[in-house]
Scaffold this active site. Sequence first.
Site, PDB file in Angstrom:
ATOM      1  N   ASP A   1      -7.063  -1.275  -4.442  1.00 34.64           N
ATOM      2  CA  ASP A   1      -8.109  -0.940  -3.475  1.00 34.64           C
ATOM      3  C   ASP A   1      -9.083   0.080  -4.060  1.00 34.64           C
ATOM      4  O   ASP A   1     -10.300  -0.017  -3.852  1.00 34.64           O
ATOM      5  CB  ASP A   1      -7.501  -0.374  -2.193  1.00 34.64           C
TER       6      ASP A   1
ATOM      7  N   ASP B   1       0.853  -1.187   0.000  1.00 35.94           N
ATOM      8  CA  ASP B   1       0.000   0.000   0.000  1.00 35.94           C
ATOM      9  C   ASP B   1       0.888   1.235   0.000  1.00 35.94           C
ATOM     10  O   ASP B   1       2.025   1.190   0.488  1.00 35.94           O
ATOM     11  CB  ASP B   1      -0.905   0.009   1.235  1.00 35.94           C
TER      12      ASP B   1
END
Length: 151
Positions: free
Chosen positions: A126, A112
């Site tokens: 995401d 991330d």
Amino acid sequence: MMISAIIIISVIILDLITKYWAINQLQPVGSIPVIENIFHLTYVENRGAAFGMLQNQRLFFIIMTTAITLGVIIFILKNKNMHLLLKIGLSLVVGGAIGNLIDRIRYGYVVDLFDFRIWPVFNIADCGVVVGALLISYIILKYDSIKPEES
């Protein structure tokens, strides 16, 4: 299926490119402020699901993501005459799911990098899942059928 394939492949490629950059450029420094205290690029290894839930359940995520993704792809193939927004939403979800699945298989965690400081750090995959889910929800709430209304 062509629009679905283009969307799925685009999400996966954008996700892979940004994660490649994060691993090679961001990991060594940890975090880069873009707008101080508002938006940073921050390297995070997420071993869980959304918001870090279910930590270290790699095999579970691989099996579930694969099964659900295959199911959605079959659904798209069997329902060629569906709302365009539904097709786009499903394709975004599939692209995002595959993007994060690639990480789980390769690294054992998901990379991330987008950090708004008031929200958990996330990635392009995401974004695909969330935007796709919003489009799917919109179609479900607005229409009685997955097929476009006859004009």
